[in-house]
Design a protein around this motif. Structure first.
Motif, short mmCIF file in Angstrom:
data_model
loop_
_atom_site.label_atom_id
_atom_site.label_comp_id
_atom_site.label_asym_id
_atom_site.label_seq_id
_atom_site.Cartn_x
_atom_site.Cartn_y
_atom_site.Cartn_z
N GLU A 121 2.54 1.76 -3.41
CA GLU A 121 1.63 2.21 -4.45
C GLU A 121 1.30 3.69 -4.34
O GLU A 121 0.82 4.30 -5.28
N THR A 122 1.55 4.29 -3.17
CA THR A 122 1.26 5.70 -2.96
C THR A 122 2.15 6.56 -3.84
O THR A 122 3.36 6.39 -3.86
N LYS A 123 1.53 7.47 -4.58
CA LYS A 123 2.30 8.33 -5.48
C LYS A 123 2.94 9.46 -4.66
O LYS A 123 2.28 10.07 -3.82
N PRO A 124 4.21 9.75 -4.91
CA PRO A 124 4.85 10.85 -4.20
C PRO A 124 4.32 12.20 -4.65
O PRO A 124 3.76 12.33 -5.74
N GLU A 125 4.47 13.19 -3.78
CA GLU A 125 4.05 14.55 -4.13
C GLU A 125 4.94 15.06 -5.25
O GLU A 125 6.11 14.70 -5.34
N PRO A 126 4.39 15.92 -6.10
CA PRO A 126 5.23 16.52 -7.15
C PRO A 126 6.40 17.27 -6.54
O PRO A 126 6.28 17.83 -5.44
N LYS A 127 7.50 17.29 -7.23
CA LYS A 127 8.71 17.94 -6.73
C LYS A 127 8.42 19.42 -6.47
O LYS A 127 7.85 20.09 -7.31
N LYS A 171 0.84 -1.20 0.00
CA LYS A 171 0.00 0.00 0.00
C LYS A 171 0.87 1.25 0.00
O LYS A 171 0.61 2.21 -0.73
#
Length: 52
Positions: A40-46, A37
């Motif tokens: 699968e979490t997308k990182p915040e935009p730079k 889980k």
């Protein structure tokens, strides 16, 4: 004499005892599910968390 030698417990033993006190899940399948889980979490935009 270090604290480790006084207590007779290794750092790993102390970690396991702390995890038990915190009621952590020791089931490997549950760990893998939580890890998946997180993976699968997308990182915040730079730059999204930076102050201007």
């Amino acid at each position: 004499m270090s604290n480790n030698q006084k207590s007779g417990k290794s750092q790993a033993d102390k970690f396991k005892a702390a995890a038990r006190r915190a009621e952590c899940d020791t089931d490997e399948a549950a760990f893998e599910a939580k890890l998946k889980k997180l993976a699968e979490t997308k990182p915040e935009p730079k730059g999204a968390g930076e102050k201007a």
